[in-house]
Design a protein around this motif. Sequence first.
Motif, PDB file in Angstrom:
ATOM      1  N   GLU A 198     -23.267   7.332 -33.420  1.00  0.00           N
ATOM      2  CA  GLU A 198     -24.065   7.802 -32.281  1.00  0.00           C
ATOM      3  C   GLU A 198     -23.825   9.284 -32.020  1.00  0.00           C
ATOM      4  OE1 GLU A 198     -23.764   3.365 -30.240  1.00  0.00           O
ATOM      5  OE2 GLU A 198     -22.829   5.073 -29.236  1.00  0.00           O
ATOM      6  N   ILE A 199     -22.573   9.713 -32.170  1.00  0.00           N
ATOM      7  CA  ILE A 199     -22.248  11.136 -31.978  1.00  0.00           C
ATOM      8  C   ILE A 199     -22.932  11.982 -33.050  1.00  0.00           C
ATOM      9  CG2 ILE A 199     -20.391  12.845 -32.049  1.00  0.00           C
ATOM     10  CD1 ILE A 199     -18.555  10.655 -30.866  1.00  0.00           C
ATOM     11  N   ILE A 200     -22.805  11.542 -34.313  1.00  0.00           N
ATOM     12  CA  ILE A 200     -23.397  12.322 -35.408  1.00  0.00           C
ATOM     13  C   ILE A 200     -24.915  12.424 -35.217  1.00  0.00           C
ATOM     14  CG2 ILE A 200     -23.762  12.422 -37.902  1.00  0.00           C
ATOM     15  CD1 ILE A 200     -21.085  10.986 -38.239  1.00  0.00           C
ATOM     16  N   LYS A 201     -25.495  11.318 -34.752  1.00  0.00           N
ATOM     17  CA  LYS A 201     -26.941  11.326 -34.541  1.00  0.00           C
ATOM     18  C   LYS A 201     -27.302  12.353 -33.463  1.00  0.00           C
ATOM     19  CE  LYS A 201     -30.762   8.029 -34.329  1.00  0.00           C
ATOM     20  NZ  LYS A 201     -31.617   8.941 -33.601  1.00  0.00           N
ATOM     21  N   MET A 202     -26.518  12.413 -32.383  1.00  0.00           N
ATOM     22  CA  MET A 202     -26.790  13.393 -31.329  1.00  0.00           C
ATOM     23  C   MET A 202     -26.670  14.819 -31.865  1.00  0.00           C
ATOM     24  SD  MET A 202     -25.246  11.995 -27.726  1.00  0.00           S
ATOM     25  CE  MET A 202     -23.763  11.157 -28.205  1.00  0.00           C
ATOM     26  N   VAL A 203     -25.670  15.044 -32.740  1.00  0.00           N
ATOM     27  CA  VAL A 203     -25.501  16.381 -33.323  1.00  0.00           C
ATOM     28  C   VAL A 203     -26.684  16.715 -34.227  1.00  0.00           C
ATOM     29  CG1 VAL A 203     -24.097  17.788 -34.889  1.00  0.00           C
ATOM     30  CG2 VAL A 203     -22.974  16.323 -33.188  1.00  0.00           C
ATOM     31  N   ASN A 204     -27.018  15.745 -35.104  1.00  0.00           N
ATOM     32  CA  ASN A 204     -28.100  16.013 -36.055  1.00  0.00           C
ATOM     33  C   ASN A 204     -29.459  16.155 -35.380  1.00  0.00           C
ATOM     34  OD1 ASN A 204     -26.125  15.934 -37.945  1.00  0.00           O
ATOM     35  ND2 ASN A 204     -26.837  14.090 -39.005  1.00  0.00           N
ATOM     36  N   ASP A 205     -29.625  15.507 -34.228  1.00  0.00           N
ATOM     37  CA  ASP A 205     -30.885  15.629 -33.496  1.00  0.00           C
ATOM     38  C   ASP A 205     -30.905  16.866 -32.606  1.00  0.00           C
ATOM     39  OD1 ASP A 205     -31.632  13.303 -34.639  1.00  0.00           O
ATOM     40  OD2 ASP A 205     -31.372  12.041 -32.861  1.00  0.00           O
TER      41      ASP A 205
END
Lengths: 95, 479
Positions: free
Chosen positions: B374-381
């Motif tokens: 979820e964190i990586i997704k927030m960063v990538n988005d």
Amino acid sequence: MEITAELVEYLEKLGRIRLSEDEKDRTQSELASILGYIDKLGELDTTGVEPLSHAIGHVNVMREDEVTNGDMQEQILANSAETKDGAILVPKTVE
Amino acid sequence: MTDYEMVIGLEVHCELSTASKIFCSCSTKFGGAPNTHVCEVCSGMPGTLPTLNRQVVEFAVKAGLALNCDITRKNKFDRKNYFYPDLPKAYQISQLYYPICRNGHVDIKTSAGMKSIGIHEIHMEEDAGKLVHDPLSGKTMVDFNRCGVPLIEIVSEPDFRSAEEVTAYLEKLRDTLQYLGVSDCKMQEGSMRADVNLSVRPRGQKEFGTRTEMKNIASLKAIARAIEYECERQIDVIEAGDKVVQETRRWDDEKEYTYAMRSKEDAQDYKYFPDPDLMPIEISEEYIEKVRSEIPELADAKRTRYVEELGLPEYDADIITGSTTLVKVFETTCEICGAPKDASNWVMTDLLKLCNDSHITPEDISFRFESLGEIIKMVNDGKINRKTGREVFARVFADNVDPAQYVEENGLAQVSDLSAIEPAIKEVLANNEKAVSEYLAGAEKNFQFLIGQSMRSLKGKADPQAVRSALQKLLDEMR
Ligand SMILES: [Zn+2]
């Protein structure tokens, strides 16, 4: 197989028991007669017969992997001569 | 001087990850107070009867299939008789005549290349109790909690010729059994124990030399050291014109030498016979196929897939597949963020660093595995930047916070919309007139300074790319 006095002493040691001289003599003759009987059975021709280890035909008698026993420390320790901190105390065996 | 080679065979005991013991319904949990996981069956009270745990058979078959063994269709249990205080029945229930698995092999990788190690057999048996010397009373304290915990004993062929091969084999066994969920194989807790049978012979000689046995060595490194030492010792004995004595020796890892244990005379006379209390087990073809179909992807296959399909560096794939917990974290993370390389980067740098800093192994991590993805997704988005992501992950690691909620509650979301960024930058430009005029006069390096000031005034939450282009635009307008 011959049951010698040495063999009886060896079994005495393996079984961690002490026999008196009388008992040793008796054991020697009793074991000899038991083995004599086994030897008699050995005269039968059992070629092709699978050794039987269980007289009833049940197989796959199993239970599910469930823990249903709780703490029975008290009952278990009640059977020992001496205990300490929940452990059973026995004569020194650990080096 | 003669050139010698060592010949080694291993007997490896692994405690199975069942909830209950092999022949009674006591817990197998490690570390309880003495004799609190004990009943009348596992303490050997007269008149009690054992009942086999179904899961033990399934685990043994699963291990056997994963180690390429033939499964024995008609199984029996046998009694191994000996007197010792750790064994209240005075016999251990084991399998001598019909072990559940036979004729397997394990392929290992060493610096010399691939090698196949034969598995002679695997059998099921029960563990014994624990004996501790009590210096105060001078007596021995007996704890039966481990008594009746299910084990498989994996007996190899004498196929090893070096300590390196032994280590590679043990690592492979450990990986495989952990992936199968059959055993946790923790050597330090004794759930995996290896006995090493070692002899030496002049290279080229066919016959084996006389072997010694080293029991229960506590770690892979200690096993390697013990093997090197024992090999040298036996060569010295032979070179001095003496004969190696067949005996059990104990490895002292602190003093780094082996010594002969007081030999239990007649110890080998176990008078095995079939246990009449336990009915035979018949294993069907359907059962074997069912168990086979439940075998998950194992370490080697996973490692190859990570490298070839997901594009991970081999080193990263090795580290991640070396721990079933890391595999779970990594695969959950990939599933959520859809970016395997980012997932492996975060696992390899951030997660392992956090573990290291708090002195825990990956097996002990306690956060919700979905959080990292979820964190990586927030960063990538672009919702948060990498630096914020790292801070959030540290909080997740320590306190298992919910990442999205944490970002929301602490106002960490990245500002990328110009209406918020531009006023802040304008203010920075107004406060740094000197730097601005120098820049306009050709001092390019001041650009980086102004970026830094702008990021700071936006409290690090701004999208650096958006700040950069907004700053450039505002400066260009001033020319
Ligand atoms: Zn029990």
